[in-house]
Structure formats: C-alpha cells, structure tokens
Design a protein around this motif. Structure first.
Motif, mmCIF file in Angstrom:
data_model
loop_
_atom_site.group_PDB
_atom_site.id
_atom_site.type_symbol
_atom_site.label_atom_id
_atom_site.label_comp_id
_atom_site.label_asym_id
_atom_site.label_seq_id
_atom_site.Cartn_x
_atom_site.Cartn_y
_atom_site.Cartn_z
ATOM 1 N N ARG A 92 0.863 -1.273 0.106
ATOM 2 C CA ARG A 92 0.030 0.004 0.198
ATOM 3 C C ARG A 92 0.871 1.305 0.180
ATOM 4 O O ARG A 92 0.534 2.439 -0.689
ATOM 5 N N ALA A 93 2.024 1.152 0.688
ATOM 6 C CA ALA A 93 2.986 2.294 0.730
ATOM 7 C C ALA A 93 3.304 2.662 -0.583
ATOM 8 O O ALA A 93 3.329 3.708 -1.290
ATOM 9 N N ALA A 94 3.660 1.661 -1.408
ATOM 10 C CA ALA A 94 4.086 1.570 -2.914
ATOM 11 C C ALA A 94 2.922 2.107 -3.812
ATOM 12 O O ALA A 94 3.015 3.189 -4.681
ATOM 13 N N SER A 95 1.639 1.752 -3.574
ATOM 14 C CA SER A 95 0.473 2.092 -4.367
ATOM 15 C C SER A 95 0.298 3.575 -4.147
ATOM 16 O O SER A 95 0.121 4.330 -5.068
ATOM 17 N N VAL A 96 0.421 4.051 -2.892
ATOM 18 C CA VAL A 96 0.210 5.742 -2.678
ATOM 19 C C VAL A 96 1.296 6.365 -3.609
ATOM 20 O O VAL A 96 0.900 7.520 -4.221
ATOM 21 N N LEU A 97 2.583 5.860 -3.536
ATOM 22 C CA LEU A 97 3.562 6.935 -4.220
ATOM 23 C C LEU A 97 3.266 6.607 -5.801
ATOM 24 O O LEU A 97 3.647 7.511 -6.500
ATOM 25 N N GLU A 98 2.576 5.339 -6.125
ATOM 26 C CA GLU A 98 2.585 5.383 -7.594
ATOM 27 C C GLU A 98 1.445 6.311 -8.071
ATOM 28 O O GLU A 98 1.623 6.883 -9.012
ATOM 29 N N GLN A 99 0.529 6.449 -7.091
ATOM 30 C CA GLN A 99 -0.410 7.262 -7.701
ATOM 31 C C GLN A 99 -0.361 8.929 -7.513
ATOM 32 O O GLN A 99 -0.548 9.478 -8.462
ATOM 33 N N LEU A 100 0.710 9.067 -6.697
ATOM 34 C CA LEU A 100 1.306 10.309 -6.546
ATOM 35 C C LEU A 100 2.056 10.668 -8.096
ATOM 36 O O LEU A 100 1.810 11.877 -8.446
ATOM 37 N N LEU A 101 2.800 9.894 -8.067
ATOM 38 C CA LEU A 101 3.618 9.959 -9.596
ATOM 39 C C LEU A 101 3.042 10.010 -11.056
ATOM 40 O O LEU A 101 3.566 10.672 -11.778
ATOM 41 N N SER A 102 1.711 9.607 -10.674
ATOM 42 C CA SER A 102 0.925 9.595 -11.986
ATOM 43 C C SER A 102 0.394 11.005 -12.183
ATOM 44 O O SER A 102 -0.139 11.456 -13.136
ATOM 45 N N ILE A 103 0.316 11.784 -11.035
ATOM 46 C CA ILE A 103 0.089 13.218 -10.991
ATOM 47 C C ILE A 103 1.154 14.238 -10.869
ATOM 48 O O ILE A 103 1.216 15.082 -11.861
ATOM 49 N N GLN A 104 2.389 13.719 -10.434
ATOM 50 C CA GLN A 104 3.610 14.577 -10.499
ATOM 51 C C GLN A 104 4.568 13.628 -10.707
ATOM 52 O O GLN A 104 5.454 13.120 -9.807
ATOM 53 N N PRO A 105 4.877 13.291 -12.166
ATOM 54 C CA PRO A 105 5.819 12.233 -12.237
ATOM 55 C C PRO A 105 7.428 12.428 -12.197
ATOM 56 O O PRO A 105 8.277 11.702 -12.133
ATOM 57 N N ASP A 106 7.593 13.881 -11.793
ATOM 58 C CA ASP A 106 9.084 14.360 -11.812
ATOM 59 C C ASP A 106 9.275 14.407 -10.218
ATOM 60 O O ASP A 106 10.425 15.004 -9.865
#
Length: 283
Positions: free
Chosen positions: A252-266
C-alpha cells in the motif's frame, strides 16, 4: 505639588486613557461580518452538549481543555489535567502545554486561522473552539482560556463556556478585541480520522506529524483522512506512504507513491522512496 505626587496623579489618568484606547480599538473582522445583509450572515449554531467546568482561580486552562476533550469522548476531569498544563510560577497555562496535553490524551490539536469566520465554520462542523484571550490590557494582560460553543447572528454574539458562566454571551466586537490582544490564537481537538473545517494542507500535515511522534499506532486514520481529502498533495501522500511503510504495509505504501507519481511524475522524493520499497519487496 511635588513631582512625586504629580506622578501618582498621572498614573490613573494614563491607565484611563489606555482603557479608552482599548474600548475604541478597531474590530475589522466583526465589522466585515456584521456589515453583510442579514440573509448573508452565517446561520446560528450552538453546541449545547459541550460540557461545562466552572473554573477555580487561574484554572481556566485545565477547565477549557477538559471541556473540549470530554466533548471528544475523552473521560477526563480538569483536576487530572492540572499537572499537564498548569504552571504555578506563571499562575496559568502556556499554549504549547495545552497542545501537548491534547496529544497526550490521544486527540490531534489543530490551530485554526485567526478569523471569526474560521471559528463559526468549526462550530458548524460540530467542533467547539478553544480560544486564548487577553481580558486585560496589552500592558496589563489578564490571560484567559475559554471555549466557543455557539454563534447567535440575531444578537451578534458568540456563546462561550468561560469562567464560572456556562453560557457566557459576548458581543462579537468585544470578543474580537480580547482575542486580538492574544494574537487570535485558537484550536480544535480532533479524533484521528476527522478533519477540521478550516483544514489546510501544510498545517494538517504538521499537526498529524506531531501527533504521530507520540501515537504512531493511532495516526493511520488521520493520514488516511488527509490523503482522501488531498490525494494530489505530495506532502500528505508522502506522510501517508511513510506511515504505511513503518507499519510494514509495503504494497500500500508503494501504491500511494505510484498514484502520486501519476500526478507529479517528476517528484524525486516519491521516485526515490518507491524505488527503495520495490527493491525491498523483491529482496
């Protein structure tokens, strides 16, 4: 007349002038609020179930804190809070001690913006507001804690649990002056998982982060609530992901980060954390 006797006469006069200046002090927030047409004023609200503890001398801090904690389902009496917040040498309680004691009893203190509108919005959300006032003068302060429990637009008053009065009604301009002299300081006590009506991202992050240092096991609901409110805000997503990681929930920790990077990829901190979590999951 000697210079000494002249000085004695001037002191009361100067104090009288000081009181006049206080009485005439500007109250811009009240003026702005009350200048609205009556149909545009906030609706009246009163949290009648907020408890009341008549305070003893210098005990307004423990009494006000017990008021908001009991309303938040914490079984505590003012006497139990004296050792947490009351400082005998100061005959009172410091703000930092009030916030710390709130955390000790498993509630999140959230300092709200210093506006009358913020107070009324919190009341509308069902949150009594603990306020800090100076009932004296700037040069002769009389510090006081009270709890705002209602707003009466018809009478243009706030309703407080204050001192020995359960339903202390005070005109908005009068309250604003006493609050202004205490730098408009106020806060609400939140059960983890609840959001304040005046929630702001960075302030909420700091409130939960401070709470987590004392109660990491109880912080998850607060992080989750913040993440649901602001899923696109990096500081909240990182805080929630870090909490999940500390609990051992790497997926779940990874999932939250993946979702964030889909919005702010850099966003590099999220990239680095996600890479580290993936490596750990594969090892």
């Amino acid at each position: 007349m000697s210079m000494r006797s002249g000085t004695r006469l001037r002191v009361p006069f100067l104090l009288f002038l000081a009181f006049l200046l206080v009485a005439c002090a500007a109250t811009p927030q009240s003026q702005q609020l009350l200048s609205r047409p009556s149909d545009q004023l906030p609706e009246g609200v009163e949290l009648v179930d907020v408890p009341f503890f008549p305070q003893e001398l210098y005990q307004c801090g423990p009494a006000a804190l017990a008021t908001i904690l009991q309303y938040n389902q914490v079984a505590v009496q003012p006497d139990e809070l004296v050792s947490h917040v009351y400082i005998p040498s100061r005959q009172g309680s410091l703000q930092v001690e009030m916030l710390a004691a709130t955390r000790t009893f498993e509630r999140i203190p959230y300092v709200i913006p210093g506006t009358l509108t913020a107070i009324i919005n919190e009341l509308d959300a069902g949150n009594p507001v603990l306020v800090f006032q100076n009932l004296g003068l700037s040069v002769l302060p009389q510090w006081h804690y009270a709890v705002v429990v209602g707003f009466d637009p018809e009478q243009q008053e706030l309703i407080l649990r204050s001192g020995t009065v359960r339903e202390h009604r005070v005109a908005l301009p009068v309250f604003e002056r006493t609050w202004q002299r205490a730098e408009h300081w106020a806060y609400v006590a939140l059960t983890p998982g609840d959001l304040p009506a005046s929630a702001e991202v960075s302030d909420y992050f700091m409130a939960v982060a401070d709470f987590q240092r004392l109660h990491p096991e109880l912080s998850g609901a607060a992080w989750q609530a913040g993440y649901q409110q602001w899923p696109d805000q990096a500081v909240i997503a990182m805080g929630y992901s870090n909490w999940l990681y500390q609990q051992g929930d790497l997926a779940r920790a990874a999932s939250v980060l993946e979702q964030l990077l889909s919005i702010q990829p850099d966003y590099q901190p999220a990239q680095q954390n996600l890479s580290a979590i993936r490596n750990e999951m594969q090892s």
